[in-house]
Design a protein around this motif. Structure first.
Motif, PDB file in Angstrom:
ATOM      1  N   LEU A 231      -4.710 -65.851  33.870  1.00  0.00           N
ATOM      2  CA  LEU A 231      -5.326 -67.177  33.769  1.00  0.00           C
ATOM      3  C   LEU A 231      -6.100 -67.330  32.465  1.00  0.00           C
ATOM      4  O   LEU A 231      -6.070 -68.398  31.840  1.00  0.00           O
ATOM      5  N   THR A 232      -6.762 -66.271  32.027  1.00  0.00           N
ATOM      6  CA  THR A 232      -7.470 -66.314  30.744  1.00  0.00           C
ATOM      7  C   THR A 232      -6.485 -66.485  29.597  1.00  0.00           C
ATOM      8  O   THR A 232      -6.716 -67.270  28.671  1.00  0.00           O
ATOM      9  N   TYR A 233      -5.367 -65.757  29.659  1.00  0.00           N
ATOM     10  CA  TYR A 233      -4.328 -65.903  28.646  1.00  0.00           C
ATOM     11  C   TYR A 233      -3.823 -67.350  28.604  1.00  0.00           C
ATOM     12  O   TYR A 233      -3.717 -67.955  27.535  1.00  0.00           O
ATOM     13  N   ALA A 234      -3.518 -67.899  29.770  1.00  0.00           N
ATOM     14  CA  ALA A 234      -3.012 -69.278  29.833  1.00  0.00           C
ATOM     15  C   ALA A 234      -4.040 -70.262  29.301  1.00  0.00           C
ATOM     16  O   ALA A 234      -3.705 -71.174  28.526  1.00  0.00           O
ATOM     17  N   GLN A 235      -5.288 -70.082  29.686  1.00  0.00           N
ATOM     18  CA  GLN A 235      -6.344 -70.991  29.237  1.00  0.00           C
ATOM     19  C   GLN A 235      -6.513 -70.930  27.714  1.00  0.00           C
ATOM     20  O   GLN A 235      -6.658 -71.960  27.058  1.00  0.00           O
ATOM     21  N   THR A 236      -6.455 -69.738  27.157  1.00  0.00           N
ATOM     22  CA  THR A 236      -6.576 -69.577  25.705  1.00  0.00           C
ATOM     23  C   THR A 236      -5.409 -70.236  24.986  1.00  0.00           C
ATOM     24  O   THR A 236      -5.591 -70.951  23.995  1.00  0.00           O
TER      25      THR A 236
ATOM     26  N   ILE B 169      -3.424 -72.667  26.110  1.00  0.00           N
ATOM     27  CA  ILE B 169      -3.500 -74.121  26.291  1.00  0.00           C
ATOM     28  C   ILE B 169      -4.591 -74.706  25.401  1.00  0.00           C
ATOM     29  O   ILE B 169      -4.399 -75.761  24.788  1.00  0.00           O
ATOM     30  N   ALA B 170      -5.730 -74.035  25.294  1.00  0.00           N
ATOM     31  CA  ALA B 170      -6.810 -74.518  24.427  1.00  0.00           C
ATOM     32  C   ALA B 170      -6.342 -74.609  22.978  1.00  0.00           C
ATOM     33  O   ALA B 170      -6.662 -75.570  22.270  1.00  0.00           O
ATOM     34  N   THR B 171      -5.552 -73.632  22.540  1.00  0.00           N
ATOM     35  CA  THR B 171      -5.002 -73.659  21.181  1.00  0.00           C
ATOM     36  C   THR B 171      -4.118 -74.882  20.982  1.00  0.00           C
ATOM     37  O   THR B 171      -4.131 -75.506  19.922  1.00  0.00           O
ATOM     38  N   LEU B 172      -3.379 -75.247  22.018  1.00  0.00           N
ATOM     39  CA  LEU B 172      -2.448 -76.377  21.911  1.00  0.00           C
ATOM     40  C   LEU B 172      -3.139 -77.734  21.990  1.00  0.00           C
ATOM     41  O   LEU B 172      -2.533 -78.758  21.695  1.00  0.00           O
TER      42      LEU B 172
ATOM     43  N   VAL C 275      -1.792 -81.365  22.840  1.00  0.00           N
ATOM     44  CA  VAL C 275      -1.831 -81.472  24.297  1.00  0.00           C
ATOM     45  C   VAL C 275      -3.102 -82.227  24.687  1.00  0.00           C
ATOM     46  O   VAL C 275      -4.202 -81.900  24.241  1.00  0.00           O
ATOM     47  N   HIS C 276      -2.933 -83.233  25.511  1.00  0.00           N
ATOM     48  CA  HIS C 276      -4.059 -84.057  25.957  1.00  0.00           C
ATOM     49  C   HIS C 276      -4.931 -83.235  26.901  1.00  0.00           C
ATOM     50  O   HIS C 276      -4.438 -82.434  27.703  1.00  0.00           O
ATOM     51  N   SER C 277      -6.247 -83.436  26.833  1.00  0.00           N
ATOM     52  CA  SER C 277      -7.169 -82.651  27.659  1.00  0.00           C
ATOM     53  C   SER C 277      -6.935 -82.850  29.156  1.00  0.00           C
ATOM     54  O   SER C 277      -7.103 -81.910  29.940  1.00  0.00           O
ATOM     55  N   ALA C 278      -6.515 -84.055  29.571  1.00  0.00           N
ATOM     56  CA  ALA C 278      -6.229 -84.279  31.001  1.00  0.00           C
ATOM     57  C   ALA C 278      -5.040 -83.433  31.450  1.00  0.00           C
ATOM     58  O   ALA C 278      -5.044 -82.884  32.557  1.00  0.00           O
ATOM     59  N   ILE C 279      -4.044 -83.305  30.586  1.00  0.00           N
ATOM     60  CA  ILE C 279      -2.875 -82.467  30.896  1.00  0.00           C
ATOM     61  C   ILE C 279      -3.302 -80.999  30.945  1.00  0.00           C
ATOM     62  O   ILE C 279      -2.898 -80.247  31.831  1.00  0.00           O
ATOM     63  N   ALA C 280      -4.146 -80.586  29.990  1.00  0.00           N
ATOM     64  CA  ALA C 280      -4.624 -79.199  29.958  1.00  0.00           C
ATOM     65  C   ALA C 280      -5.410 -78.866  31.225  1.00  0.00           C
ATOM     66  O   ALA C 280      -5.214 -77.809  31.824  1.00  0.00           O
ATOM     67  N   ASN C 281      -6.279 -79.778  31.651  1.00  0.00           N
ATOM     68  CA  ASN C 281      -7.069 -79.541  32.870  1.00  0.00           C
ATOM     69  C   ASN C 281      -6.186 -79.482  34.106  1.00  0.00           C
ATOM     70  O   ASN C 281      -6.373 -78.625  34.981  1.00  0.00           O
ATOM     71  N   LEU C 282      -5.208 -80.386  34.199  1.00  0.00           N
ATOM     72  CA  LEU C 282      -4.281 -80.372  35.330  1.00  0.00           C
ATOM     73  C   LEU C 282      -3.479 -79.071  35.333  1.00  0.00           C
ATOM     74  O   LEU C 282      -3.297 -78.449  36.383  1.00  0.00           O
ATOM     75  N   ALA C 283      -3.031 -78.642  34.159  1.00  0.00           N
ATOM     76  CA  ALA C 283      -2.247 -77.404  34.066  1.00  0.00           C
ATOM     77  C   ALA C 283      -3.048 -76.213  34.583  1.00  0.00           C
ATOM     78  O   ALA C 283      -2.529 -75.394  35.351  1.00  0.00           O
ATOM     79  N   MET C 284      -4.303 -76.108  34.197  1.00  0.00           N
ATOM     80  CA  MET C 284      -5.118 -74.985  34.666  1.00  0.00           C
ATOM     81  C   MET C 284      -5.361 -75.064  36.168  1.00  0.00           C
ATOM     82  O   MET C 284      -5.363 -74.039  36.850  1.00  0.00           O
ATOM     83  N   SER C 285      -5.523 -76.267  36.707  1.00  0.00           N
ATOM     84  CA  SER C 285      -5.674 -76.411  38.168  1.00  0.00           C
ATOM     85  C   SER C 285      -4.419 -75.944  38.890  1.00  0.00           C
ATOM     86  O   SER C 285      -4.496 -75.260  39.914  1.00  0.00           O
ATOM     87  N   LEU C 286      -3.251 -76.304  38.354  1.00  0.00           N
ATOM     88  CA  LEU C 286      -1.982 -75.889  38.960  1.00  0.00           C
ATOM     89  C   LEU C 286      -1.809 -74.379  38.858  1.00  0.00           C
ATOM     90  O   LEU C 286      -1.393 -73.724  39.823  1.00  0.00           O
ATOM     91  N   LEU C 287      -2.130 -73.821  37.693  1.00  0.00           N
ATOM     92  CA  LEU C 287      -1.984 -72.383  37.504  1.00  0.00           C
ATOM     93  C   LEU C 287      -2.911 -71.596  38.417  1.00  0.00           C
ATOM     94  O   LEU C 287      -2.559 -70.497  38.854  1.00  0.00           O
TER      95      LEU C 287
END
Length: 171
Positions: A39-44, A46-49, A64-76
């Motif tokens: 999850l840390t890897y994914a968050q890092t 996604i934050a870069t993107l 990548v839009h912040s709403a998409i990034a937040n949704l992605a982390m919730s799904l992950l």
């Protein structure tokens, strides 16, 4: 027709000592990442993107839009439910969305998020057979409809992760 190497040719393809050391180091014991490491890897990633200078910007892609990034982390957080799972491959889409894939021995799990189609989840076997999906969800849809498909996606990810043959350490 089979090609054979003469003794002189064989001696020219021998490995030097530095190469042998490098090859030996490549066969280190596998280190399976924990859930929190994945999850840390994914968050890092996604934050870069989401950065203004994110990869793809030079060719006109939106970050990548912040709403998409937040949704992605919730799904992950739901899909990545245990330790030792395959590492996701995370890439931007041209319109500011995300494509998250797990590819193991020909099997795949893919989550695609963007503002046009919202969310698509697909699980496929190596033979092309769908295990589930394509499941599509829109921002106007009830969030509770996501839970069963995300749990199924997590179970499928656990199954395909057993097929990992060579794991690269995540950083």
């Amino acid at each position: 027709m089979t090609a054979t190497l003469s003794r002189r040719d064989r001696s020219s393809v021998r490995q030097d000592a530095a190469t042998r050391r490098w090859v030996k180091r490549a066969w280190l014991p596998e280190v399976t990442p924990s859930r929190s490491q994945l999850l840390t890897y994914a968050q890092t990633r996604i934050a870069t993107l989401t950065d203004a200078d994110a990869p793809g910007r030079s060719i006109g892609w939106a970050p990548v839009h912040s709403a998409i990034a937040n949704l992605a982390m919730s799904l992950l957080n739901v899909v990545v439910a245990s330790d030792g799972l395959a590492t996701p491959q995370i890439a931007p889409t041209p319109d500011g969305g995300l494509d998250i894939q797990w590819l193991v021995s020909g099997d795949s799990l893919e989550l695609t998020l963007d503002f046009q189609d919202c969310l698509s989840i697909v699980g496929r076997r190596d033979n092309g057979e769908y295990v589930f999906g394509p499941f599509e969800w829109d921002f106007q849809d009830d969030v509770d409809t996501l839970v069963p498909i995300l749990v199924s996606a997590g179970r499928f990810l656990e199954k395909i992760s057993t097929g990992i043959q060579h794991r690269l350490p995540i950083r």
